[in-house]
Write a protein that holds these residues in place. Structure first.
Motif, PDB file in Angstrom:
ATOM      1  N   MET A   1       3.627   8.793   1.359  1.00 18.09           N
ATOM      2  CA  MET A   1       2.766   8.130   0.385  1.00 18.09           C
ATOM      3  C   MET A   1       1.479   7.685   1.053  1.00 18.09           C
ATOM      4  O   MET A   1       1.491   7.001   2.069  1.00 18.09           O
ATOM      5  CB  MET A   1       3.481   6.921  -0.226  1.00 18.09           C
ATOM      6  CG  MET A   1       2.620   6.132  -1.198  1.00 18.09           C
ATOM      7  SD  MET A   1       3.460   4.684  -1.871  1.00 18.09           S
ATOM      8  CE  MET A   1       3.731   3.706  -0.387  1.00 18.09           C
ATOM      9  N   ARG A 154      -4.766  10.104 -10.907  1.00 16.28           N
ATOM     10  CA  ARG A 154      -4.850  10.748  -9.591  1.00 16.28           C
ATOM     11  C   ARG A 154      -6.324  10.970  -9.232  1.00 16.28           C
ATOM     12  O   ARG A 154      -7.196  10.884 -10.090  1.00 16.28           O
ATOM     13  CB  ARG A 154      -4.142  12.109  -9.636  1.00 16.28           C
ATOM     14  CG  ARG A 154      -4.720  13.026 -10.700  1.00 16.28           C
ATOM     15  CD  ARG A 154      -4.152  14.422 -10.653  1.00 16.28           C
ATOM     16  NE  ARG A 154      -4.650  15.235 -11.743  1.00 16.28           N
ATOM     17  CZ  ARG A 154      -5.872  15.760 -11.815  1.00 16.28           C
ATOM     18  NH1 ARG A 154      -6.737  15.551 -10.837  1.00 16.28           N
ATOM     19  NH2 ARG A 154      -6.231  16.489 -12.861  1.00 16.28           N
ATOM     20  N   ALA A 196       6.023   3.366  -6.288  1.00 13.40           N
ATOM     21  CA  ALA A 196       7.047   4.316  -6.724  1.00 13.40           C
ATOM     22  C   ALA A 196       6.398   5.500  -7.441  1.00 13.40           C
ATOM     23  O   ALA A 196       6.806   6.654  -7.246  1.00 13.40           O
ATOM     24  CB  ALA A 196       8.047   3.618  -7.644  1.00 13.40           C
ATOM     25  N   GLU A 197       5.386   5.218  -8.253  1.00 16.35           N
ATOM     26  CA  GLU A 197       4.672   6.297  -8.938  1.00 16.35           C
ATOM     27  C   GLU A 197       3.978   7.209  -7.926  1.00 16.35           C
ATOM     28  O   GLU A 197       4.004   8.436  -8.053  1.00 16.35           O
ATOM     29  CB  GLU A 197       3.643   5.713  -9.900  1.00 16.35           C
ATOM     30  CG  GLU A 197       2.821   6.779 -10.619  1.00 16.35           C
ATOM     31  CD  GLU A 197       1.591   6.210 -11.306  1.00 16.35           C
ATOM     32  OE1 GLU A 197       1.219   6.743 -12.359  1.00 16.35           O
ATOM     33  OE2 GLU A 197       1.004   5.235 -10.789  1.00 16.35           O
ATOM     34  N   LYS A 199       4.803   7.803  -4.846  1.00 14.11           N
ATOM     35  CA  LYS A 199       5.795   8.621  -4.137  1.00 14.11           C
ATOM     36  C   LYS A 199       6.298   9.749  -5.025  1.00 14.11           C
ATOM     37  O   LYS A 199       6.503  10.880  -4.572  1.00 14.11           O
ATOM     38  CB  LYS A 199       6.971   7.743  -3.685  1.00 14.11           C
ATOM     39  CG  LYS A 199       6.620   6.753  -2.595  1.00 14.11           C
ATOM     40  CD  LYS A 199       7.827   5.876  -2.254  1.00 14.11           C
ATOM     41  CE  LYS A 199       7.479   4.860  -1.188  1.00 14.11           C
ATOM     42  NZ  LYS A 199       8.625   3.955  -0.868  1.00 14.11           N
ATOM     43  N   TRP A 200       6.503   9.425  -6.302  1.00 19.84           N
ATOM     44  CA  TRP A 200       7.023  10.423  -7.240  1.00 19.84           C
ATOM     45  C   TRP A 200       5.986  11.504  -7.522  1.00 19.84           C
ATOM     46  O   TRP A 200       6.298  12.686  -7.566  1.00 19.84           O
ATOM     47  CB  TRP A 200       7.432   9.714  -8.530  1.00 19.84           C
ATOM     48  CG  TRP A 200       7.966  10.625  -9.600  1.00 19.84           C
ATOM     49  CD1 TRP A 200       8.889  11.622  -9.447  1.00 19.84           C
ATOM     50  CD2 TRP A 200       7.599  10.627 -10.985  1.00 19.84           C
ATOM     51  NE1 TRP A 200       9.135  12.240 -10.644  1.00 19.84           N
ATOM     52  CE2 TRP A 200       8.352  11.650 -11.606  1.00 19.84           C
ATOM     53  CE3 TRP A 200       6.736   9.852 -11.747  1.00 19.84           C
ATOM     54  CZ2 TRP A 200       8.240  11.930 -12.968  1.00 19.84           C
ATOM     55  CZ3 TRP A 200       6.635  10.124 -13.101  1.00 19.84           C
ATOM     56  CH2 TRP A 200       7.369  11.156 -13.701  1.00 19.84           C
ATOM     57  N   ARG A 201       4.756  11.075  -7.693  1.00 16.39           N
ATOM     58  CA  ARG A 201       3.659  11.999  -7.922  1.00 16.39           C
ATOM     59  C   ARG A 201       2.895  12.169  -6.620  1.00 16.39           C
ATOM     60  O   ARG A 201       2.084  11.325  -6.248  1.00 16.39           O
ATOM     61  CB  ARG A 201       2.709  11.453  -8.994  1.00 16.39           C
ATOM     62  CG  ARG A 201       3.391  11.217 -10.338  1.00 16.39           C
ATOM     63  CD  ARG A 201       3.524  12.502 -11.103  1.00 16.39           C
ATOM     64  NE  ARG A 201       3.887  12.251 -12.498  1.00 16.39           N
ATOM     65  CZ  ARG A 201       4.065  13.211 -13.393  1.00 16.39           C
ATOM     66  NH1 ARG A 201       3.897  14.474 -13.036  1.00 16.39           N
ATOM     67  NH2 ARG A 201       4.387  12.925 -14.644  1.00 16.39           N
ATOM     68  N   GLY A 202       3.134  13.231  -5.927  1.00 16.03           N
ATOM     69  CA  GLY A 202       2.521  13.415  -4.614  1.00 16.03           C
ATOM     70  C   GLY A 202       1.001  13.424  -4.625  1.00 16.03           C
ATOM     71  O   GLY A 202       0.369  13.212  -3.595  1.00 16.03           O
ATOM     72  N   ARG A 204      -0.902  11.297  -6.143  1.00 17.77           N
ATOM     73  CA  ARG A 204      -1.422   9.954  -6.321  1.00 17.77           C
ATOM     74  C   ARG A 204      -1.788   9.339  -4.971  1.00 17.77           C
ATOM     75  O   ARG A 204      -1.149   9.593  -3.944  1.00 17.77           O
ATOM     76  CB  ARG A 204      -0.397   9.057  -7.010  1.00 17.77           C
ATOM     77  CG  ARG A 204       0.073   9.551  -8.365  1.00 17.77           C
ATOM     78  CD  ARG A 204      -0.922   9.250  -9.464  1.00 17.77           C
ATOM     79  NE  ARG A 204      -0.328   9.337 -10.779  1.00 17.77           N
ATOM     80  CZ  ARG A 204      -0.278  10.431 -11.530  1.00 17.77           C
ATOM     81  NH1 ARG A 204      -0.811  11.533 -11.092  1.00 17.77           N
ATOM     82  NH2 ARG A 204       0.292  10.409 -12.728  1.00 17.77           N
TER      83      ARG A 204
END
Length: 287
Positions: A1, A154, A196-197, A199-202, A204
Motif C-alpha cells: 500500500m 484513484r 483497507a480500500e 490495499k484492496w484497490r491496488g 489507490r
C-alpha cells in the motif's frame, strides 16, 4: 500500500512546528510533501526554516502564493491575467529552493477550472492534489462550490503531463480539519477504512493531509477555545463556510500529537512516497 503524507503550511503556524514534523518523519524514513504558500518564503519569520525542508528529505510543493480568497476564486473561475500569480509563485519558489515545484494543492482543496489546470500544466507541474472525491462539500469552506464529489478516487490524468492524486476522502477529507473533529477514535476508523480500500484497490494511493502543529509532543499552556459563533454564522453559509465547524474541533496540541502518532502506528507496514514520487512511478504511459 502506497501512502503519501502531505502537510499544508499557513500564516500563523509556529516556525518551530515546521521543524518538528520534518524531524519526526525523517526519523521514520517517511518522505513527505510540504505545500507552502510562496509568500511565506519572502518573510523573515518563515523563510529560513521553510528552506530547510528539502534537507530532511521532503518535497517542497506549492500552495499558491498568498493562499487567499482572490487566488481561490481565480483558480475556480478565472483565466488569463487572473492566474498570473501562479507564475509569480513558481518563480519565488524556484528562487528559494533552487528548483521549481512539481506538486500543487489549491487553498481549501478548491476546484480547479480548465484555465487553472492548463496553466499549471504549462508551468511544468506534474502533480495536483486538490481533489477530495465523495466529500460532503456542504461542510467545506465553499459549501455550494464543491464539484469533486464524483471525481475518481484513484490517481488520474488532468492533462498529458499533469496527474491528479486526490486527497483520500469519504464524506470528509482525511486531513487535519476532519481529524480534529473526529478525535482519535474517529480518525483511526476513517484512516483504517481508507487504508483497507487502498490495499484492496491496488491503484489507490492513501493521501493524508496534516498541519505542522499535528506533530507536537509538548504542552503549551491552556488549550485554546473558540467562542461559539452567532446563529447566523453557525447556520448560514457566509464567506468561509459554517462557523460551527470550527468550534467542534479539538484544538489541544497534545491530543493532536497523540492522534497523529496513533495514525502512523496504524500505517506501520505501509510504503511511504512523496507526491513527486507518485508521479515518477505513474509515468504518462501508465496513467
Amino acid at each position: 500500500m502506497k501512502v503519501a503524507i502531505t502537510l499544508d503550511q499557513h500564516h500563523g503556524d509556529e516556525p518551530h512546528d515546521i521543524v518538528v514534523p520534518c524531524e519526526f518523519l525523517q526519523e521514520r524514513g517517511v518522505p513527505a510533501t510540504f505545500f507552502i504558500p510562496s509568500s511565506l518564503l519572502e518573510t523573515r519569520e518563515y523563510g529560513a526554516v521553510l528552506r530547510r525542508i528539502p534537507s530532511y528529505g521532503h518535497e517542497a510543493a506549492s500552495h499558491t502564493h498568498l493562499h487567499d480568497g482572490r487566488e481561490l476564486h481565480a483558480l475556480v473561475r478565472g483565466g488569463g491575467a487572473d492566474l498570473d500569480f501562479l507564475e509569480h509563485s513558481r518563480r519565488v519558489h524556484e528562487d528559494a529552493f533552487g528548483e521549481a515545484p512539481v506538486s500543487f494543492r489549491s487553498p481549501a482543496w478548491c476546484f480547479l477550472g480548465p484555465a487553472a489546470i492548463e496553466r499549471l500544466s504549462e508551468l511544468g507541474y506534474r502533480v495536483d492534489s486538490s481533489a477530495t472525491p465523495q466529500r460532503l462539500g456542504i461542510f467545506s469552506s465553499d459549501p455550494f462550490g464543491n464539484v469533486w464529489t464524483y471525481s475518481p478516487r484513484r490517481p488520474y490524468p488532468l492533462t498529458d503531463t499533469l496527474l491528479e492524486v486526490p486527497t483520500s476522502s469519504f464524506l470528509f477529507p482525511a486531513g487535519n480539519p476532519t481529524f480534529a473533529t473526529l478525535r482519535r477514535a474517529g480518525s483511526l476508523a476513517l484512516v483504517g477504512l481508507l487504508a483497507a480500500e487502498a490495499k484492496w484497490r491496488g491503484s489507490r494511493v492513501l493521501n493524508l493531509q496534516f498541519h505542522p502543529g499535528d506533530f507536537t509532543a509538548e504542552a503549551r499552556g491552556p488549550v485554546p477555545r473558540l467562542p461559539w459563533p452567532s446563529l447566523a454564522a453557525s447556520l448560514l453559509p457566509p464567506q468561509g463556510g459554517f462557523g460551527f465547524r470550527y468550534y467542534v474541533r479539538c484544538l489541544d496540541p497534545m491530543r493532536a500529537g497523540e492522534r497523529t502518532r496513533a495514525i502512523f502506528s496504524l500505517l506501520d507496514s505501509a510504503t511511504f512516497v512523496s507526491l513527486a514520487g507518485v508521479a515518477e512511478e505513474l509515468t504518462v504511459g501508465t496513467w
